[in-house]
Design a protein around this motif. Structure first.
Motif, PDB file in Angstrom:
ATOM      1  N   ASN A  15     -18.847  -6.432   7.338  1.00  0.00           N
ATOM      2  CA  ASN A  15     -18.559  -6.665   5.928  1.00  0.00           C
ATOM      3  C   ASN A  15     -18.669  -8.162   5.675  1.00  0.00           C
ATOM      4  O   ASN A  15     -18.151  -8.963   6.441  1.00  0.00           O
ATOM      5  CB  ASN A  15     -17.143  -6.179   5.590  1.00  0.00           C
ATOM      6  N   MET A  30     -15.723  -3.602   9.158  1.00  0.00           N
ATOM      7  CA  MET A  30     -15.341  -2.674   8.103  1.00  0.00           C
ATOM      8  C   MET A  30     -15.524  -1.267   8.629  1.00  0.00           C
ATOM      9  O   MET A  30     -16.407  -1.021   9.454  1.00  0.00           O
ATOM     10  CB  MET A  30     -16.208  -2.886   6.866  1.00  0.00           C
ATOM     11  N   TYR A  47     -11.351   3.514   3.209  1.00  0.00           N
ATOM     12  CA  TYR A  47     -12.008   2.369   3.836  1.00  0.00           C
ATOM     13  C   TYR A  47     -11.006   1.297   4.236  1.00  0.00           C
ATOM     14  O   TYR A  47      -9.900   1.224   3.704  1.00  0.00           O
ATOM     15  CB  TYR A  47     -13.065   1.777   2.894  1.00  0.00           C
ATOM     16  N   TRP A  49     -11.128  -3.036   5.610  1.00  0.00           N
ATOM     17  CA  TRP A  49     -11.925  -4.233   5.841  1.00  0.00           C
ATOM     18  C   TRP A  49     -10.967  -5.392   6.047  1.00  0.00           C
ATOM     19  O   TRP A  49      -9.766  -5.254   5.840  1.00  0.00           O
ATOM     20  CB  TRP A  49     -12.888  -4.485   4.683  1.00  0.00           C
TER      21      TRP A  49
END
Length: 93
Positions: A15, A30, A47, A49
């Motif tokens: 990412n 990520m 998700y 990150w």
């Protein structure tokens, strides 16, 4: 949301984060997990990150069919200082 079925599963990759255009790009890992919900009527993407200053972040993006043909509704709920966001999208002409 049936067209997302072939994307169901776990995803990982890099990412790049940059708050301002003049900031250097900060690379970090990520991951995302794509799944179907509500009998296949919704797609959800969980998700995580890494923010360069604030550390690990996570969120959940939910996609569904909008009220109009060729439209989609979205909701994005992120942890931390990033606000939740909702939208209804239509296909670009």
């Amino acid at each position: 949301m049936r067209h997302i079925e072939h994307h169901v599963g776990a995803w990982v990759g890099p990412n790049g984060f940059r708050l301002m255009p003049s900031d250097p790009l900060a690379d970090a890992p990520m991951s995302a997990t794509v799944s179907l919900a509500a009998g296949g009527e919704l797609a959800q993407i969980a998700y995580s990150w890494v923010h360069p200053a604030d550390g690990e972040q996570d969120g959940l993006l939910v996609l569904g069919q909008g009220d109009e043909p060729e439209s989609a509704a979205t909701a994005d709920m992120s942890a931390g200082a990033y606000p939740a966001m909702t939208a209804e999208l239509r296909r670009a002409a």
